[in-house]
Scaffold this motif. Sequence first.
Motif, PDB file in Angstrom:
ATOM      1  N   VAL A   1       1.380  -1.239   0.080  1.00  0.00           N
ATOM      2  CA  VAL A   1       0.301   0.349  -0.381  1.00  0.00           C
ATOM      3  C   VAL A   1       1.026   1.331  -0.296  1.00  0.00           C
ATOM      4  N   VAL A   2       2.302   1.119   0.684  1.00  0.00           N
ATOM      5  CA  VAL A   2       2.184   2.416   0.880  1.00  0.00           C
ATOM      6  C   VAL A   2       3.904   2.324  -0.364  1.00  0.00           C
ATOM      7  N   LEU A   3       3.968   1.376  -0.611  1.00  0.00           N
ATOM      8  CA  LEU A   3       4.486   1.680  -2.100  1.00  0.00           C
ATOM      9  C   LEU A   3       3.644   1.789  -3.609  1.00  0.00           C
ATOM     10  N   SER A   4       2.153   1.494  -3.275  1.00  0.00           N
ATOM     11  CA  SER A   4       1.070   2.480  -4.397  1.00  0.00           C
ATOM     12  C   SER A   4       0.915   3.720  -4.258  1.00  0.00           C
ATOM     13  N   VAL A   5       1.458   4.412  -3.005  1.00  0.00           N
ATOM     14  CA  VAL A   5       0.387   4.910  -2.920  1.00  0.00           C
ATOM     15  C   VAL A   5       2.254   6.505  -3.102  1.00  0.00           C
ATOM     16  N   LEU A   6       3.322   5.656  -3.529  1.00  0.00           N
ATOM     17  CA  LEU A   6       4.617   6.553  -3.897  1.00  0.00           C
ATOM     18  C   LEU A   6       4.540   6.762  -4.625  1.00  0.00           C
ATOM     19  N   VAL A   7       3.758   5.452  -5.714  1.00  0.00           N
ATOM     20  CA  VAL A   7       3.312   5.413  -6.713  1.00  0.00           C
ATOM     21  C   VAL A   7       2.955   6.732  -7.716  1.00  0.00           C
ATOM     22  N   LEU A   8       1.928   6.524  -7.052  1.00  0.00           N
ATOM     23  CA  LEU A   8       0.438   7.125  -7.356  1.00  0.00           C
ATOM     24  C   LEU A   8       0.105   8.934  -6.957  1.00  0.00           C
ATOM     25  N   LEU A   9       1.174   9.023  -5.301  1.00  0.00           N
ATOM     26  CA  LEU A   9       0.706  10.266  -5.005  1.00  0.00           C
ATOM     27  C   LEU A   9       1.764  10.843  -4.497  1.00  0.00           C
ATOM     28  N   ALA A  10       2.861  10.597  -4.974  1.00  0.00           N
ATOM     29  CA  ALA A  10       4.145  11.380  -5.289  1.00  0.00           C
ATOM     30  C   ALA A  10       4.159  13.014  -5.124  1.00  0.00           C
ATOM     31  N   PRO A  11       3.655  12.892  -6.200  1.00  0.00           N
ATOM     32  CA  PRO A  11       4.471  14.832  -6.323  1.00  0.00           C
ATOM     33  C   PRO A  11       3.544  15.625  -5.135  1.00  0.00           C
ATOM     34  N   PHE A  12       2.067  14.658  -4.716  1.00  0.00           N
ATOM     35  CA  PHE A  12       1.503  16.136  -3.752  1.00  0.00           C
ATOM     36  C   PHE A  12       2.129  15.776  -2.537  1.00  0.00           C
ATOM     37  N   ALA A  13       3.349  15.440  -2.334  1.00  0.00           N
ATOM     38  CA  ALA A  13       3.519  15.129  -0.939  1.00  0.00           C
ATOM     39  C   ALA A  13       4.352  16.017  -0.720  1.00  0.00           C
ATOM     40  N   SER A  14       4.473  16.880  -1.852  1.00  0.00           N
ATOM     41  CA  SER A  14       5.779  18.223  -1.648  1.00  0.00           C
ATOM     42  C   SER A  14       4.988  19.345  -0.626  1.00  0.00           C
ATOM     43  N   LEU A  15       3.577  18.682  -1.164  1.00  0.00           N
ATOM     44  CA  LEU A  15       2.515  20.250  -0.766  1.00  0.00           C
ATOM     45  C   LEU A  15       2.233  20.079   1.079  1.00  0.00           C
ATOM     46  N   ILE A  16       2.779  19.242   1.350  1.00  0.00           N
ATOM     47  CA  ILE A  16       2.392  19.167   2.642  1.00  0.00           C
ATOM     48  C   ILE A  16       3.604  19.692   3.534  1.00  0.00           C
ATOM     49  N   PRO A  17       2.777  20.972   4.715  1.00  0.00           N
ATOM     50  CA  PRO A  17       3.063  21.702   5.160  1.00  0.00           C
ATOM     51  C   PRO A  17       4.102  21.077   6.405  1.00  0.00           C
ATOM     52  N   MET A  18       5.837  21.752   6.708  1.00  0.00           N
ATOM     53  CA  MET A  18       6.699  21.124   8.001  1.00  0.00           C
ATOM     54  C   MET A  18       5.469  21.356   8.864  1.00  0.00           C
ATOM     55  N   ALA A  19       4.633  22.165   9.250  1.00  0.00           N
ATOM     56  CA  ALA A  19       3.719  22.163  10.692  1.00  0.00           C
ATOM     57  C   ALA A  19       2.755  20.959  10.929  1.00  0.00           C
ATOM     58  N   SER A  20       2.332  20.477   9.381  1.00  0.00           N
ATOM     59  CA  SER A  20       1.638  19.615  10.028  1.00  0.00           C
ATOM     60  C   SER A  20       2.067  18.459   9.844  1.00  0.00           C
ATOM     61  N   MET A  21       3.183  18.646   9.708  1.00  0.00           N
ATOM     62  CA  MET A  21       4.390  17.050  10.243  1.00  0.00           C
ATOM     63  C   MET A  21       4.034  17.158  12.440  1.00  0.00           C
ATOM     64  N   ALA A  22       4.947  18.099  12.930  1.00  0.00           N
ATOM     65  CA  ALA A  22       5.373  18.240  13.867  1.00  0.00           C
ATOM     66  C   ALA A  22       4.639  17.637  15.372  1.00  0.00           C
ATOM     67  N   PRO A  23       2.476  18.578  14.795  1.00  0.00           N
ATOM     68  CA  PRO A  23       1.933  17.561  15.915  1.00  0.00           C
ATOM     69  C   PRO A  23       1.687  15.988  15.969  1.00  0.00           C
ATOM     70  N   ILE A  24       2.102  15.077  14.365  1.00  0.00           N
ATOM     71  CA  ILE A  24       1.956  14.206  14.375  1.00  0.00           C
ATOM     72  C   ILE A  24       3.058  13.586  15.199  1.00  0.00           C
TER      73      ILE A  24
END
Length: 591
Positions: free
Chosen positions: A329-352
């Motif tokens: 599943v992680v591999l599939s997401v990497l192949v299909l949705l990797a370009p969208f990951a660049s939009l994730i704010p660093m501030a969104s990763m911190a609370p996780i």
Amino acid sequence: MIRQFLGLDRFEGYSIGNFQKDLVAGLIVGIVAIPLAMAFAINSGVKPEYGIYTAIIGGILCSLLGGSKFSISGPTGAFVPILFGITMMYGYENLIIAGFMAGVMLLLMGLLRIGTIIKFFPKPVTIGFTTGIAVIIFSGQITDFLGLSNVKKHEMFHENMQEIFLHLNTINGFSFLTAGICLTVIILAMKFLPKIPGALLGLLVSTLVATFLYPDQVATIGSKFGGIPSTLPSLQMPQIDSGKILELIPAAFTIAMLGAIESLLCAVVADGMTGSKHNSNRELIGQGIANMIIPLFGGIAATGAIARTATNIKNGGKSPLSGIIHGLVVLSVLVLLAPFASLIPMASMAPILMVVAWNMSERKEFAHILKLKSYDSIVMVATFLLTVFVDLTAAVEVGLVLAIILFIKQMNATHSVTKVLPDKQFNKVMPDHKAQGNGCPQTSIFTLEGPLFFATTQALENSVSKELLSGPKTVLLRMSKVPYLDISGEAVLASIVKQVHQKGVTLQISGIREQPKKLMVKTGLYEEIGEKRFFEHTGEAIDDSFSRLDLNKCKGCKHFAFQECTVLSNPQKPISLGMKGIEKEKELVLT
């Protein structure tokens, strides 16, 4: 044997229904793993895609080759401070080499069958460094949560805290708002939508808000690291030479030990949740092989992830197939949705990661052990402080040494050697001092309690040596309460045997248990003492000791240690009464 080696025994009784449950569980865990994998990689000082590679390869290989049916492996929070420190000190290339070396060490641990030893790691040490790691992870997110600018990352905790305080005037309100939205969504999802991955939901909502309401106002994965490739990297062999190996052995050993502890702890948790039983050595072999292959594709260290494993079990995972599906599943997401990951704010990763740190902090266990105010509390606090303010390697080393020293001290306190006498009233033995010194001058009886090993031998040696000065005919050691004897304890017993033989004294042992007896047989001490000097009950040994009494010394003796002494000390009765006459008057049988 082949089925067990390949792990096929973990699929016994597998059905279509089980596959459907594995499919659902693997899908959910795979979705949960994506933001965590990127966050752990970023905080380890490497690019986010390396965390995704680790989740894919580690998740598939550890499930396929490991010893637990339910464990989900990948990058974890426990590794963050270790990997970040190695990256800061040696660089990314050497981090990859250290990870490969750690894989080799894990493989060797499994092949040498020491998995059963590692899983009994002292709990105070585990709680101490786990809580310390949680503090490091949580504090490390403050910069991105507040959107601070120009903050330099250091290896030491206090230096990082100083950097944060010095740059508090650079807070980015948009970053703070983004982080707050993400954290709020995660908390609400955990409370009201427990079946939906809160981390993923918080990440999506906060990213959409930041992208559409205030674009270009917060740092993102794309602005900090560039785009994430949508394919796996090509296989690359790291350049290893003897100099690098020697230099990186401490770092690799730290990764291997932490990986072993975390993966086996994760497997134990899974056993508790499912009633199953994992194979600890096979788990280490699987982790070792996976961690040897992951670095070849640029990934970081992987180990069993307790939170993802619990998610797998709660969502119906039935076999290692759910872990394999999670990796796909992680591999599939990497192949299909990797370009969208660049939009994730660093501030969104911190609370996780803050939530991860909070959940892994073992705060309740920490408070519970702290309240005990025992030696365990000292070990735990020392390990915690060293983890936070020095490093995990020093913390574990000092914690283990301290735990061993305090354990030896406790064992020494619990072991006792007490001179005892028969108690005619209660048909048992009691400490000599309670009998007002009415011990038999010719028969000395000692009760040994607790394990007799290198840290507890001094009391026995001193007590018997002192007693031999009084000139007894017989020394009886009651060993029914000695569960364990090591070679140091055996050596002390051998020394006592030598002393008593030199003085013409007979040594007796009663109630000896299986392990001490086996060791004494192996060393030849059992034969040296003589089989006829070992007795099941104390009373039998005392009967035998009467045959060596100097009856002339018994005449007029006022100690009256045994019931027979009334006859033996009376000069009016003929000494020729002998032991048969004494036997007729005996009523006390000691057991």
